[in-house]
Design an enzyme around this catalytic site. Structure first.
Site, PDB file in Angstrom:
ATOM      1  N   GLY A  19      44.969  38.543  37.077  1.00  9.30           N
ATOM      2  CA  GLY A  19      44.431  37.520  37.958  1.00  9.30           C
ATOM      3  C   GLY A  19      43.034  37.879  38.430  1.00  9.30           C
ATOM      4  CB  CYS A  20      40.274  35.777  39.670  1.00 14.73           C
ATOM      5  SG  CYS A  20      41.141  34.695  40.809  1.00 14.73           S
ATOM      6  CE1 TYR A  21      40.433  36.034  46.161  1.00 16.22           C
ATOM      7  CE2 TYR A  21      42.372  34.763  45.571  1.00 16.22           C
ATOM      8  CZ  TYR A  21      41.176  34.870  46.260  1.00 16.22           C
ATOM      9  OH  TYR A  21      40.728  33.836  47.031  1.00 16.22           O
ATOM     10  N   PRO A  22      43.223  40.213  41.625  1.00 11.70           N
ATOM     11  CG  PRO A  22      45.480  40.018  41.002  1.00 11.70           C
ATOM     12  CD  PRO A  22      44.249  39.204  41.301  1.00 11.70           C
ATOM     13  CB  THR A  23      40.131  41.502  37.888  1.00  9.82           C
ATOM     14  OG1 THR A  23      41.084  41.042  36.925  1.00  9.82           O
ATOM     15  CG2 THR A  23      38.981  42.209  37.176  1.00  9.82           C
TER      16      THR A  23
END
Lengths: 342, 342, 342, 342
Positions: A148-152
């Site tokens: 996901g974008c946040y997790p990256t």
């Protein structure tokens, strides 16, 4: 040259995949499917692609996808898991840009995503596609769960600290700000320009689907359960994620050197000089994550600033980075864009 | 490979030139000058270029520029004209992104730009760098006057109508809207985000410096003096120009076909299907001009919509297109970007 | 104090009416209806109103509206015409912020709005609520057709020219730019921030519903049929309309004086000093229309710049101005806001 | 009616003071000074004020200010301290919107503001103008230090927790996001729209001038030294501050009730219902601070969300609130605006 298919190419990760893949020297885009837009030219829906993509959206007919070397799922959650087994059986490799294969704990996944998982067995096989952590596994994978974008942005920010074992892993804080494209290309009131422009808000403070993904990732790095507070915010811009990360330091160490050494060989992670502050536009349209490391007033709190383009390193670019690894291409091939500034 | 120099690379056309040239396969950027930033790394001023440009800004020492095959002037008006003759004498070719060589009528130029021209003789030699009109002259030129951002969008929009001789050339109207980057990277109050965001205004209605440039260009096409009203507006976006053009038709003709035929072989002009409206983001970061042709309610007024990215087709991209022509490279080499959307 | 009802208070004209009426010293807001939100507190939907509005949305029960002195319709087109007769019969006066009563020619209305008109008889009675033209009729009206946002800015801009009979009424051009709130608070893809920000486009060039309204209004002023080209554009801001108007002059006259005299007594029309350019933020949140008058290069074309806040003078503010007139209050009562800048 | 003067009315706090004071029923604006703009009409510089303010900027002549009942300093830091004693001696009361009197520790002030303090004696007398803490002292004050924008949002957010003595006062975190107007109306490159739009960044992480002010304020509440990490960010909007505050809880208590009770009687602090997230636009143009209280996943960390309009409650509105208290007017008089949404 490999033949790739894209399932569900009408959202922002879809159009971004098309932008990147249409310029990739080793890729032939064989098919793009969309149930709703079948028969429509891709360039009719996305005029930015006029002259670069000549395909039409096609109905997701299985046989054509079966002929691809690789299929990207740029679909809502819950679609890829329905089709993955059939494709894998046909020898097609898969990169899922949605969340179907990200969480190893099936019960946890089902709680956050509100549906039964269709193929729990494949979740175990899937490789979490964060090259900075799982590069070798990605090279050999048949099935990639693209992060996901946040997790990256959050994992790349915390990674060196947690690997080094120098922070209190039970009290991490991730205060993260996202551009509106992170919410996707869905008609919704709260992301209208007249609602979201000149405005700033947090959302999902009680709990957000990316929380278990971040905790799983950081726990794998730490080799122990990690806990954190994750507060996402919506900021009035199109692209970009800015993670402001807080960790209590349990040891004295030169954080700047730690980060520079950890990421010295990473082509897409850029550690800024000491004292700098990254800005999201410095990675706009690129696959980069830029990170700055601070320890304000010499206190025992590390403040890490990590920025990405949520649609590139946070989605489509990282997917192509994974593709490059899976097919033995140079890792940076076709994704070494210079950011667009201003 | 050619060696190029950039004079004055600290503004938006400068950083955009750097973005484009750093990825161009036939270009070695040999030197970038800036009096104010001499000694500073380019990537320090523009973090978007970290990892892509390793040069420092250097003081504008003549000798180094003399060793270039080509020098771009990305300077304020009035600089290139001071240095052009010396460089040309040294065998260096020049593309001036400012206005020094755009207006053939020296008195007119001096009136609008408020200074004496330093080398009127070179103005006569300079080729106006709009490839869609002057392609062959550009191939042979030593000195290119790169068109202004407004004039590019307006001329490409009116060109087929005027060439065809079917409009009243004395009553053209160009109502044009520009993003704020068109005002450059200068510290000014009226382009602060807190002033220009959520705001829209016209400016320069009594007269704008691009008016004589547009009139000269259109008159050359018409082979008679053309007159028009030009109203520029500031719109709260970073990049993009949208020209809405009005012309009274003197003949009945299929405008859609006229435009499609005129631009059929142009690599960077895209005529949209009938009934469409181009949007500026559909060319963001690209060298394209997209045009739509309307004739509302069947009346005798043509309404032409023409969009460009003011920093690419309106400045740095067109400069590199001119460079490609001058040095015999494929015209689209290194500037065939897919627009960034969203 | 009068009792007012609002039908359909969940859109932008609704929330703006609530902002204005909640502070109006002569108004008691008795009821706000919304079929979808019935039972929900208004301040739950619009947190900006917390502490200012205590009402809940109620189901549109006729009897309650019948007890009002005045009912505002802030509904989609086609609703007010269903309920108007019943309310009028009950002695309730009506201001319709939608388009149901704006066009006198029923066939024309039905063509542009795509439905049969439910009460053609009332259209004849309805007074077009532009006080600068119809002030005295408004005072006596039972039923007001509140003008559209584009038509308000365009008519006020052209009014003095046309009244004076000094322009070619067959070749007017209105190039108008609107903020995104003009599209309403509907979930649609093209007005998402990720679509509409950093972007500019024209739309509806072949024909827009406000065209017949503008033509009718200008023709009434001219006392002859007027024809014009109307090109609306979407600009990436929340509020504001900027009309750039072009007219061929048939006589020499001091336009600045003409405009200043025409609007000298108008409380909500401000003619700027000669040479100025109004900006939309200079009227943000206010009921003002600011106008500047230009005649570029002394040519025979008048260029009029007219700005309003589309939700105030272009909708809710003008509605309250009409209310003030209808009920004998001071015309500026409760709507004399200082614009919010920056 | 009182006579007020404004020193330095050309910045954003100045124009906001003028917006508010021009509508205040008990205020006569007697003089507005600006060295640079002396002789210019206020409405020439700020067209939003046309029709509402007839004054010209005047040279800061002491005698006229001496005749005021109250003088607001909307100047850069370091100006008010030069003139305060003379005005106080003349019986004029003072509200300083800059930082000259905010920090009681003179050495600390001089370190952060980089200049010698001109009147340390008055710093001791000055009352910190946060009515929610110092209401009674404000009523009696001659000299008010109006709080900074960040400190207002942060202190109001932490206040109930710290007063209740239930958090670890040594490890507070304030992650705060500001609109660009917080940087003032100064011509600077980094706040240009083309730089700051579609962009997000932290700044001042090593240290920001508002840090000592926040620490002083929270320490006064705690009655012990408080320490915190303060990370400001620039977000691409005009107005608004969003503070996301983190505190480790040392006791179990119903936070929602704590906040509701603490602020029950405060006219300008609004505690949202449990589970909500305030957005900055919900206070745009108003003097409100809206707060939401979260305790994610039941962990021992309180997450407080606090929003204000940085130019109103964070500057000019709070100044007028202080004025109302000092002169015995109703506290909400003239500042009870309904926020402008959308």
């Amino acid at each position: 040259m490999i033949n790739v298919g894209i399932v569900g190419g009408t959202g922002y990760t879809g159009v971004e995949l098309l932008r990147i893949l249409s310029q990739h020297p080793e890729v032939n885009i064989q098919t793009i499917t969309s149930r709703n837009e079948a028969g429509i030219e891709v360039a009719e829906l996305f005029p930015s692609l006029r002259g670069h993509i000549k395909l039409k959206f096609s109905d997701p007919v299985e046989s054509e996808l079966n002929q691809c070397d690789l299929v990207f799922f740029a679909t809502p959650n819950g679609i890829a898991m329905q089709q993955a087994q059939t494709l894998l059986d046909a020898g097609v490799r898969i990169i899922d840009l949605a969340a179907d294969f990200r969480i190893k704990d099936i019960a946890e996944w089902e709680k956050w995503y509100g549906m039964r998982h269709a193929c729990p067995g494949l979740v175990a096989e899937a490789v979490y596609g964060l090259p900075e952590i799982n590069r070798e596994e990605i090279r050999k994978a048949r099935l990639i769960a693209n992060p996901g974008c946040y997790p990256t942005a959050v994992q790349l920010g915390f990674l060196p600290l947690i690997e080094a074992g120098i922070v209190d892993n039970q009290n991490l804080i991730a205060d993260v700000k996202s551009g509106v494209s992170g919410a996707g290309r869905k008609a919704e009131v709260h992301t209208l320009l007249a609602e979201a422009a000149d405005n700033f808000k947090a959302y999902g403070v009680p709990g957000h689907r990316h929380l278990p993904e971040i905790k799983q990732g950081l726990s794998n790095i730490a080799k122990e359960p990690v806990d954190l507070i994750f507060v996402p915010h919506l900021t009035p811009m199109i692209r970009g994620i800015h993670a402001t990360l807080y960790a209590n330091l349990a040891a004295h160490i030169d954080l700047q050197t730690l980060y520079e050494q950890r990421y010295a060989k990473e082509p897409f992670v850029d550690v800024l000089p000491a004292g700098k502050h990254p800005e999201t536009r410095s990675v706009r349209g690129s696959n980069l994550c830029r990170i700055a490391v601070h320890q304000p007033q010499g206190r025992n709190t590390a403040v890490i600033l990590s920025v990405t383009d949520n649609l590139v390193k946070g989605a489509a670019g990282q997917a192509v980075q994974n593709m490059n690894l899976m097919f033995g291409f140079t890792e940076t091939l076709g994704i070494n864009f210079v950011p667009l500034l201003p």
